[in-house]
Motif scaffolding. Structure first.
Motif, mmCIF file in Angstrom:
data_model
loop_
_atom_site.group_PDB
_atom_site.id
_atom_site.type_symbol
_atom_site.label_atom_id
_atom_site.label_comp_id
_atom_site.label_asym_id
_atom_site.label_seq_id
_atom_site.Cartn_x
_atom_site.Cartn_y
_atom_site.Cartn_z
ATOM 1 N N PRO A 97 0.863 -1.272 0.051
ATOM 2 C CA PRO A 97 0.017 0.176 -0.032
ATOM 3 C C PRO A 97 0.788 1.219 -0.037
ATOM 4 O O PRO A 97 0.485 2.097 -0.686
ATOM 5 C CB PRO A 97 -0.903 -0.266 1.307
ATOM 6 N N VAL A 98 1.860 1.189 0.708
ATOM 7 C CA VAL A 98 2.813 2.378 0.939
ATOM 8 C C VAL A 98 3.435 2.913 -0.648
ATOM 9 O O VAL A 98 3.359 3.875 -1.106
ATOM 10 C CB VAL A 98 3.777 2.163 1.902
ATOM 11 N N ASP A 119 8.907 10.435 0.941
ATOM 12 C CA ASP A 119 8.802 9.111 0.272
ATOM 13 C C ASP A 119 9.845 8.160 0.586
ATOM 14 O O ASP A 119 9.572 6.939 0.977
ATOM 15 C CB ASP A 119 8.881 9.341 -1.008
ATOM 16 N N ARG A 169 9.310 6.743 4.228
ATOM 17 C CA ARG A 169 8.140 5.939 4.299
ATOM 18 C C ARG A 169 8.510 4.430 3.696
ATOM 19 O O ARG A 169 7.990 3.345 4.267
ATOM 20 C CB ARG A 169 7.084 6.525 3.613
ATOM 21 N N GLU A 171 2.213 1.722 -3.551
ATOM 22 C CA GLU A 171 1.112 2.010 -4.438
ATOM 23 C C GLU A 171 0.872 3.691 -4.134
ATOM 24 O O GLU A 171 0.464 4.395 -5.042
ATOM 25 C CB GLU A 171 -0.075 1.225 -4.213
ATOM 26 N N GLU A 172 0.713 4.189 -2.948
ATOM 27 C CA GLU A 172 0.190 5.224 -2.554
ATOM 28 C C GLU A 172 1.273 6.461 -2.946
ATOM 29 O O GLU A 172 0.988 7.404 -3.809
ATOM 30 C CB GLU A 172 0.118 5.558 -1.288
ATOM 31 N N ALA A 210 0.948 6.496 -7.172
ATOM 32 C CA ALA A 210 -0.335 7.267 -7.361
ATOM 33 C C ALA A 210 0.008 8.807 -7.307
ATOM 34 O O ALA A 210 -0.258 9.642 -8.185
ATOM 35 C CB ALA A 210 -1.450 6.922 -6.622
ATOM 36 N N ALA A 211 0.494 9.296 -6.117
ATOM 37 C CA ALA A 211 0.897 10.560 -5.931
ATOM 38 C C ALA A 211 1.931 11.090 -6.809
ATOM 39 O O ALA A 211 1.942 12.302 -7.209
ATOM 40 C CB ALA A 211 1.394 10.718 -4.611
#
Length: 270
Positions: free
Chosen positions: A193-194, A246, A249, A196-197, A200-201
């Motif tokens: 998920p990280v 980024d 994370r 993917e986020e 997307a950003a």
């Protein structure tokens, strides 16, 4: 620090055979890849050599890495095995020759195989030499044998789930570059998920995010693909810049998840 920089982005050929690897290498070179990574144990050096010979990209523009298998590490075998690799690759020298894995059980001492590898370099069979899958302790032995300045890289499994910081930090302290293999963790990290986020950003693919992360940390990456679209997409990771948030994370995703540790071959990992 070794003065001849290893290209930051290249093509891996692990598990690719026959016409599949020929097509992958030729397509990658056409798209702008300039590093091709193979190994004796992959059983595809001849096909990689054929693809390079048939490419319109001149040999001198291509950085070829191959790796010496454990059974060829003895002093009386290493140089001859590398010459056989060169014959298959259709070239008079590779740009980088690595010890693929430390011989199990210290069957061949570090100073013996590194001495033989240094001799191969002295004979002009390899422009640079290095190691793969070496721990901090093994790197220290290697440095004692030939000096840190002689070691171009340590190629290790390294991805967001296994960030291998002890090895990477020690290598950096000695001026030894890190090459990350399995940077995408067989695709496992692409569904995180990280990742993917962030993708997307950044209007990027998850693979581009992970490859950019590794390159921003100073590592070389060698992802493989058999599809032209993926080869082209991965190469675009060069253009992606991640910010501090980024990177932090992704750093937090480390969970020590090693995917490659062959029984009877793997050293005592850090």
């Amino acid at each position: 620090m070794n003065t001849h920089a290893i290209p930051r982005f290249g093509l891996g050929t692990f598990r690719l055979q026959g016409q599949t690897v020929i097509d992958s290498v030729k397509t990658a070179l056409e798209l702008g890849y300039r590093l091709v990574d193979t190994a004796q144990i992959y059983g595809n050096e001849a096909e990689v050599g054929q693809a390079i010979a048939e490419s319109i990209t001149p040999r001198d523009a291509i950085f070829i890495t191959t790796k010496i298998w454990t059974e060829n590490c003895a002093r009386d075998k290493l140089v001859a095995s590398l010459k056989e690799s060169l014959r298959k690759l259709r070239t008079d020298r590779v740009d980088l020759a690595l010890i693929h894995w430390p011989p199990p059980g210290n069957a061949v001492p570090v100073d013996e195989f590194m001495g033989a590898l240094a001799e191969a370099k002295a004979q002009g069979l390899a422009r640079q030499i290095g190691v793969s899958n070496f721990t901090v302790a093994l790197m220290k032995e290697t440095i004692a044998a030939v000096g840190a300045e002689a070691i171009a890289t340590n190629q290790v499994e390294l991805h967001p789930y296994l960030q291998n910081r002890k090895v990477a930090d020690f290598a950096r302290s000695q001026g030894i570059a890190i090459t990350s293999y399995m940077t995408l963790a067989y695709g496992k990290v692409l569904a995180d998920p990280v990742i993917e986020e962030i993708a997307a950003a950044r209007k990027a693919t998850p693979a581009q995010v992970v490859l950019a992360w590794a390159m921003q940390l100073g590592y070389a990456v060698i992802p493989s693909s058999t599809k032209r679209a993926n080869l082209a997409s991965n190469l675009e990771a060069h253009r992606l810049v991640l910010d501090g948030s980024d990177m932090a994370r992704i750093a937090a995703l480390d969970r020590g998840e090693r995917l490659t540790s062959p029984e009877g071959l793997a050293p005592a990992w850090d």
